[in-house]
Design an enzyme around this catalytic site. Structure first.
Site, short mmCIF file in Angstrom:
data_model
loop_
_atom_site.label_atom_id
_atom_site.label_comp_id
_atom_site.label_asym_id
_atom_site.label_seq_id
_atom_site.Cartn_x
_atom_site.Cartn_y
_atom_site.Cartn_z
N ARG A 27 84.73 57.36 23.24
CA ARG A 27 85.78 56.85 24.13
C ARG A 27 86.23 57.92 25.13
O ARG A 27 85.86 57.88 26.31
CB ARG A 27 86.96 56.31 23.30
CG ARG A 27 87.97 55.50 24.12
CD ARG A 27 88.94 56.32 24.93
NE ARG A 27 89.74 57.28 24.15
CZ ARG A 27 90.54 58.17 24.70
NH1 ARG A 27 90.67 58.25 26.02
NH2 ARG A 27 91.21 59.04 23.96
N HIS A 220 95.15 67.23 19.83
CA HIS A 220 94.10 66.69 20.71
C HIS A 220 94.02 67.63 21.91
O HIS A 220 94.78 67.51 22.86
CB HIS A 220 94.51 65.26 21.11
CG HIS A 220 93.59 64.56 22.06
ND1 HIS A 220 92.79 63.50 21.68
CD2 HIS A 220 93.36 64.72 23.38
CE1 HIS A 220 92.11 63.06 22.72
NE2 HIS A 220 92.45 63.78 23.78
N HIS A 222 92.12 69.47 25.03
CA HIS A 222 91.00 69.54 25.99
C HIS A 222 90.72 71.02 26.27
O HIS A 222 91.59 71.87 26.12
CB HIS A 222 91.34 68.76 27.26
CG HIS A 222 91.22 67.27 27.06
ND1 HIS A 222 90.21 66.52 27.59
CD2 HIS A 222 91.99 66.40 26.35
CE1 HIS A 222 90.35 65.26 27.23
NE2 HIS A 222 91.42 65.15 26.48
N CYS A 253 89.64 63.06 31.83
CA CYS A 253 90.47 61.86 31.99
C CYS A 253 90.42 61.43 33.44
O CYS A 253 90.62 62.24 34.34
CB CYS A 253 91.90 62.15 31.57
SG CYS A 253 92.99 60.73 31.80
N ASN A 262 86.74 67.51 26.10
CA ASN A 262 87.52 67.75 24.88
C ASN A 262 86.95 68.98 24.18
O ASN A 262 85.84 69.43 24.47
CB ASN A 262 87.37 66.57 23.93
CG ASN A 262 88.07 65.33 24.44
OD1 ASN A 262 87.63 64.69 25.37
ND2 ASN A 262 89.19 65.00 23.82
P1 HMG Z 1 98.14 46.81 35.35
O1 HMG Z 1 97.39 46.54 36.61
O2 HMG Z 1 99.50 47.40 35.47
O3 HMG Z 1 98.23 45.49 34.44
O4 HMG Z 1 97.26 47.72 34.43
P2 HMG Z 1 98.84 44.09 34.69
O5 HMG Z 1 99.49 43.68 33.40
O6 HMG Z 1 99.67 44.05 35.94
O7 HMG Z 1 97.53 43.18 34.93
C1 HMG Z 1 96.72 43.36 36.07
C2 HMG Z 1 95.31 42.94 35.74
O8 HMG Z 1 94.81 43.76 34.68
C3 HMG Z 1 95.18 41.51 35.23
O9 HMG Z 1 93.93 41.00 35.67
C4 HMG Z 1 95.14 41.64 33.74
O10 HMG Z 1 94.46 40.59 33.12
C5 HMG Z 1 94.38 42.94 33.59
P3 HMG Z 1 93.79 40.06 36.98
O11 HMG Z 1 94.68 38.89 36.67
O12 HMG Z 1 94.28 40.89 38.13
O13 HMG Z 1 92.32 39.77 37.01
N1 HMG Z 1 94.68 43.63 32.33
C6 HMG Z 1 93.73 44.00 31.45
N2 HMG Z 1 92.38 43.89 31.47
C7 HMG Z 1 91.72 44.38 30.39
N3 HMG Z 1 92.32 44.96 29.34
C8 HMG Z 1 93.66 45.06 29.30
C9 HMG Z 1 94.41 44.57 30.38
N4 HMG Z 1 95.74 44.54 30.65
C10 HMG Z 1 95.87 43.96 31.83
N5 HMG Z 1 94.23 45.64 28.25
C11 HMG Z 1 96.54 48.76 32.42
C12 HMG Z 1 97.72 48.19 33.19
C13 HMG Z 1 97.08 49.57 31.25
C14 HMG Z 1 95.68 47.63 31.92
C15 HMG Z 1 95.72 49.68 33.38
O14 HMG Z 1 96.59 50.60 33.92
C16 HMG Z 1 94.59 50.40 32.69
O15 HMG Z 1 93.65 49.79 32.20
N6 HMG Z 1 94.63 51.74 32.71
C17 HMG Z 1 93.56 52.58 32.16
C18 HMG Z 1 94.18 53.62 31.29
C19 HMG Z 1 93.09 54.47 30.64
O16 HMG Z 1 92.20 53.97 29.99
N7 HMG Z 1 93.21 55.82 30.83
C20 HMG Z 1 92.33 56.75 30.19
C21 HMG Z 1 92.63 56.90 28.72
S1 HMG Z 1 94.13 57.83 28.34
C22 HMG Z 1 93.53 59.40 28.02
O17 HMG Z 1 92.38 59.67 28.26
C23 HMG Z 1 94.43 60.40 27.35
C24 HMG Z 1 94.12 60.56 25.86
O18 HMG Z 1 92.78 60.93 25.64
C25 HMG Z 1 95.03 61.62 25.24
C26 HMG Z 1 95.08 62.93 26.04
O19 HMG Z 1 94.02 63.50 26.34
O20 HMG Z 1 96.20 63.34 26.33
C27 HMG Z 1 94.40 59.25 25.09
MG MG Z 2 91.99 63.02 25.84
#
Ligand code: HMG
Ligand code: MG
Length: 328
Positions: A27, A220, A222, A253, A262
């Site tokens: 992931r 966690h 990086h 990210c 990571n």
């Molecule tokens: P949004 O645009 O604010 O959501 O996104 P919304 O509720 O307004 O909906 C807009 C559209 O998104 C809609 O579709 C929803 O159906 C769809 P449309 O009607 O326009 O076709 N939608 C979704 N689709 C699939 N799966 C869902 C979902 N929810 C709504 N769950 C959202 C909000 C959170 C979905 C968006 O901002 C997003 O996907 N962000 C990606 C975040 C991400 O994956 N970031 C990387 C991981 S975090 C990380 O790496 C840090 C970590 O490793 C720890 C660290 O290192 O610190 C964890």
């Molecule tokens: Mg991370």
């Protein structure tokens, strides 16, 4: 709520000598890759990680495919991992109820919500404020509680934010405590952009440990500035026994420009083994898993341990050399 799967091998050992590794390569490691990676490659990677003894693997993210295209095959990956009936627990990121329901439909038994200790990062990453993100997590935790699904939580930017700079340890501690109070069994503290150093890590953990016990925290880190391993060492000293890592140091990210991979799981396992701590992981098989994904991505592993062990002649080659009278 307890985690979905832990290593049976390490469960028998005294707690002091056991470290739990959460493998996040499939992931966190692959989410930022520029080219599309076939689901079959992801599945083969997970199969090899399981074969190496990893018993908790985060396999995908049920996030928007428009935001993170590399995780668009979440349904396929999660469903196939679950139907393979491999030992261990397999989790996925779920930012909201929509993601949770999709993860459940694919058979997920454990999910992870993710918040940030910085407002700027929260908005860039999940398009809402920290407070709004907690409101989105409530129905996820409610549904998970009813379904008997374990929920982990991340707090990002615990040692610095790519947009706002310094982050106060007290803000991290308060957010971690709120996530724990909401029902998350473990809070993984993410140094998303890898800016932490051991002293900063220690100061952060001293603050967080005033509010939460070590056994519900994970580190966690990086490795952007090459500090991940020493930060783990500092965290071990503070009592933490769970760490996230990604095979072959994969990662980055999409919402933290410049954040590199990571901590490499190979490097983590090597250090822990050297300290006499048990992980249940077979280092040679882990290095093979790393070599597999690096081969698929067409790149050299940044893991120093993988490079050192990968450079060793294979066992058959050594036997051959010995037969010929020279060991090299
Ligand atoms: P949004 O645009 O604010 O959501 O996104 P919304 O509720 O307004 O909906 C807009 C559209 O998104 C809609 O579709 C929803 O159906 C769809 P449309 O009607 O326009 O076709 N939608 C979704 N689709 C699939 N799966 C869902 C979902 N929810 C709504 N769950 C959202 C909000 C959170 C979905 C968006 O901002 C997003 O996907 N962000 C990606 C975040 C991400 O994956 N970031 C990387 C991981 S975090 C990380 O790496 C840090 C970590 O490793 C720890 C660290 O290192 O610190 C964890
Ligand atoms: Mg991370």
């Amino acid at each position: 709520m307890s985690p979905g799967g832990t290593s049976a091998g390490t469960d028998r050992l005294p707690a002091q000598e056991r470290v739990r590794i959460v493998e996040v390569g499939p992931r966190d490691g692959l989410q930022n890759e520029p080219t599309v990676i076939d689901s079959a490659v992801k599945l083969e990677l997970v199969r090899r990680l399981v074969g190496a003894g990893l018993r908790q693997i985060e396999v995908t993210a049920f996030v928007s495919p428009r935001w993170v295209p590399q995780m668009a095959d979440h349904q396929t990956v999660m469903a196939q991992v679950m139907s393979a009936a491999w030992p261990g627990g397999f989790s996925a990121l779920t930012p909201n109820l929509q993601g949770y329901q999709a993860a459940r439909a694919a058979g997920a038994q454990e999910v992870a919500v993710f918040a940030a200790a910085s407002e700027d990062f929260s908005r860039r990453n999940i398009n809402c404020s920290i407070e709004e993100s907690l409101q989105r997590f409530r129905p996820v935790l409610q549904a998970a509680h009813e379904d008997g699904v374990a929920v982990r939580a991340y707090v990002s930017c615990v040692l610095g934010c790519p947009y706002a700079g310094a982050v106060a340890p007290a803000a991290v501690a308060d957010l971690a405590e709120r996530l724990r109070d909401m029902g998350c069994y473990e809070i993984s503290l993410g140094d998303t952009i890898g800016v932490g150093t051991p002293d900063k890590t220690r100061r952060l953990l001293e603050q967080v440990l005033r509010q939460l016990p070590a056994d519900c925290l994970a580190g966690h880190f990086h490795d952007t500035y090459g500090q991940a391993l020493v930060n783990v060492y500092a965290a071990l000293d503070c009592g933490l026994r769970t760490f996230d890592a990604a095979v072959a140091g994969l990662g980055g990210c999409p919402y933290a420009a410049g954040a590199s991979g990571n901590l490499a799981t190979e490097d983590l396992v090597y250090m822990l083994q050297g300290m006499g701590l048990q992980t249940g992981v077979d280092l040679d098989r882990l290095v093979d898993a790393g070599a597999y994904i690096c081969g698929q991505l067409g790149r050299r592993s940044p893991s120093r341990v993988a490079r050192a062990l990968g450079a060793r002649p294979a066992k058959a080659e050594i036997a051959n050399q010995q037969k010929q009278g020279g060991t090299g």
